[in-house]
Design an enzyme around this catalytic site. Structure first.
Site, PDB file in Angstrom:
ATOM      1  N   THR A   1       1.647   5.854  -6.964  1.00 31.90           N
ATOM      2  CA  THR A   1       2.431   6.687  -7.883  1.00 31.90           C
ATOM      3  C   THR A   1       3.414   5.895  -8.734  1.00 31.90           C
ATOM      4  O   THR A   1       3.953   4.866  -8.294  1.00 31.90           O
ATOM      5  CB  THR A   1       3.221   7.740  -7.081  1.00 31.90           C
ATOM      6  OG1 THR A   1       4.226   8.328  -7.928  1.00 31.90           O
ATOM      7  CG2 THR A   1       3.951   7.127  -5.893  1.00 31.90           C
TER       8      THR A   1
ATOM      9  N   GLU B   1       6.292   6.815  -9.137  1.00 31.96           N
ATOM     10  CA  GLU B   1       7.593   6.874  -8.439  1.00 31.96           C
ATOM     11  C   GLU B   1       7.948   5.508  -7.854  1.00 31.96           C
ATOM     12  O   GLU B   1       9.116   5.234  -7.580  1.00 31.96           O
ATOM     13  CB  GLU B   1       7.533   7.898  -7.301  1.00 31.96           C
ATOM     14  CG  GLU B   1       7.950   9.301  -7.676  1.00 31.96           C
ATOM     15  CD  GLU B   1       9.431   9.446  -7.987  1.00 31.96           C
ATOM     16  OE1 GLU B   1      10.262   9.115  -7.124  1.00 31.96           O
ATOM     17  OE2 GLU B   1       9.755   9.893  -9.094  1.00 31.96           O
TER      18      GLU B   1
ATOM     19  N   TYR C   1      10.257   9.183  -0.570  1.00 31.59           N
ATOM     20  CA  TYR C   1       8.849   9.323  -0.968  1.00 31.59           C
ATOM     21  C   TYR C   1       8.361   8.047  -1.652  1.00 31.59           C
ATOM     22  O   TYR C   1       7.295   7.508  -1.308  1.00 31.59           O
ATOM     23  CB  TYR C   1       8.709  10.527  -1.907  1.00 31.59           C
ATOM     24  CG  TYR C   1       7.376  10.614  -2.621  1.00 31.59           C
ATOM     25  CD1 TYR C   1       6.259  11.139  -1.992  1.00 31.59           C
ATOM     26  CD2 TYR C   1       7.245  10.173  -3.946  1.00 31.59           C
ATOM     27  CE1 TYR C   1       5.033  11.215  -2.650  1.00 31.59           C
ATOM     28  CE2 TYR C   1       6.030  10.242  -4.612  1.00 31.59           C
ATOM     29  CZ  TYR C   1       4.933  10.765  -3.960  1.00 31.59           C
ATOM     30  OH  TYR C   1       3.727  10.837  -4.620  1.00 31.59           O
TER      31      TYR C   1
ATOM     32  N   LYS D   1       5.406   5.542  -0.362  1.00 28.19           N
ATOM     33  CA  LYS D   1       4.233   5.264  -1.193  1.00 28.19           C
ATOM     34  C   LYS D   1       4.070   3.763  -1.451  1.00 28.19           C
ATOM     35  O   LYS D   1       2.956   3.255  -1.562  1.00 28.19           O
ATOM     36  CB  LYS D   1       4.344   6.004  -2.525  1.00 28.19           C
ATOM     37  CG  LYS D   1       3.918   7.464  -2.445  1.00 28.19           C
ATOM     38  CD  LYS D   1       2.408   7.608  -2.325  1.00 28.19           C
ATOM     39  CE  LYS D   1       1.974   9.052  -2.304  1.00 28.19           C
ATOM     40  NZ  LYS D   1       0.530   9.215  -2.104  1.00 28.19           N
TER      41      LYS D   1
END
Ligand code: NAP
Ligand code: G4F
Length: 320
Positions: A125, A127, A149, A153
């Site tokens: 991601t 992110e 998160y 990831k």
């Protein structure tokens, strides 16, 4: 006929990917975690529930993953399952680490034991870029995650790279920027907005409470993005790819597009609510998808305006 296993098949991307693989002639198997109520609504909306084989299992339980791989005889494994909501990762950081992070280790180990030649896709991601280190983020931009998160990831991303380099596995990581659709979960900002617009337009809701509307995202259509996942596993050599549109827009402008589509002025309805601000924010994301364009022949095909109007129309149909 090829067999594919999708973890997270009941999620937004899982449903679109299952549809795409069925269209390509695959036998599609999906790992489904036990829940107390039904989670198959997206498969039903795409009318493919009866066309896929669902297997009970959980990313946190490696024995269930081994069984799923054996039962499906998958030659392509797409790991889409995750606790995927950034906001919830501060209230459930350990669960997020367990599923979104360590779950990748469980699945890679299970693949290595059951069929190390199976091709593996990891749902990484944007992110991971978090506090961005370059104006446009590409495969070579350093990472700086800003949420539990994003941290989880990043572990899954590097483990995928590591299993490729350590064991020669065909393991690829797609660094996907935000992608949305009418099947998006209601907690994410685009769908929260399009659902609210539909309810406000039909007199079922009075206001829309939002957090940081100055944040900027590179938003694309999930239906386009799952094709990039598949393309990665069709390459001779595994690799990592940024998948994005190359355009960034504020939440504020996305909200305006949604209200304008039904002839309303967003300023009459939006209320800023501190409850929706995050402990640390990713202020801006803007992807550079040139490697995917060059090597995969993939390009985003849906504009933000088309995407948001498609979502508003779908929500109008649902609430009417
Ligand atoms: P989503 O709609 O939230 O779907 C997540 C899926 O994971 C659901 O099917 C969920 O099952 C399943 N799941 C959750 N915990 C599980 C567990 N312990 N064991 C097995 N399955 C579990 O997410 P999405 O938007 O489709 O995203 C797919 C993947 O791409 C995720 O890994 C996400 O982090 C990543 N990603 C998404 C975006 C994006 O913008 N959409 C961008 C980059 C990366 P239930 O339905 O039962 O909850
Ligand atoms: O829609 P969001 O919750 O998505 P976010 O945090 O960017 O994460 C999504 O995209 C990631 C890819 O970059 C995925 F990895 C992840 O799994 C997920 O799919 O929030 C987008 C922006 C944020 O800046 C947030 O602070 O919208 C801002 N926002 C403002 N008001 C809001 C709200 N977000 C939500 N969910 N709800 C609000 O009321």
């Amino acid at each position: 006929m090829k067999n594919a296993l999708i973890t997270g098949i009941t999620g937004q991307d899982g449903a679109y990917l299952a549809q795409w693989l069925l269209q390509q002639g695959y036998r599609v198997h999906g790992l489904v975690a036990r829940r107390s109520s039904d989670t198959h609504w997206r498969l039903r909306e795409l009318d493919i529930e009866g066309d896929v084989t669902l297997i009970d299992g959980d990313l946190a339980d490696v024995s269930s993953l081994t069984r799923a791989l054996e039962a499906s005889r998958a030659s392509e494994v797409y790991n889409l399952a995750a606790q995927s909501f950034v906001g919830a990762s501060w209230s459930q950081p350990l669960l997020t680490a367990q599923v979104t992070g360590l779950g990748v280790a469980n699945l890679l180990e299970a693949v290595r034991q059951v069929d190390p030649k199976a091709r593996f896709y990891q749902a990484s991601t944007s992110e991971m870029f978090g506090l961005i280190q370059a104006e446009r983020q590409s495969e070579t931009t350093p990472f700086y995650p800003r949420s539990p998160y994003g941290v989880a990831k990043l572990y899954g991303h590097w483990l995928t790279v590591n299993y490729r380099e350590s064991f020669g596995m065909h393991a690829s990581s797609g660094i996907l920027f935000n992608h949305e659709s009418p099947l998006r979960g209601i907690e994410f900002v685009t769908r929260k907005v399009t659902d609210a617009v539909a309810r406000i337009k039909t007199g079922q809701q009075k206001e829309l409470r939002l957090g940081n509307i100055d944040a900027k995202r590179d938003w694309g259509f999930a239906g386009d993005y799952v094709k990039a996942m598949w393309l990665m596993l069709q390459q001779d050599t595994p690799d990592d790819y940024v998948i994005a549109t190359g355009r960034t827009t504020t939440v504020r402008d996305m909200v305006e597009i949604a209200f304008r589509h039904v002839g309303l002025n967003c300023e009459d309805y939006v209320v800023i609510d501190p409850a929706f601000f995050r402990p640390a924010e990713v202020d801006v994301l803007l992807g550079d998808p040139s490697k995917a364009e060059r090597q995969l022949g993939w390009k985003a095909g849906t504009s933000l305006e088309e995407l948001i109007c498609m979502m508003v129309d779908a929500d109008l149909r649902r609430v009417s």
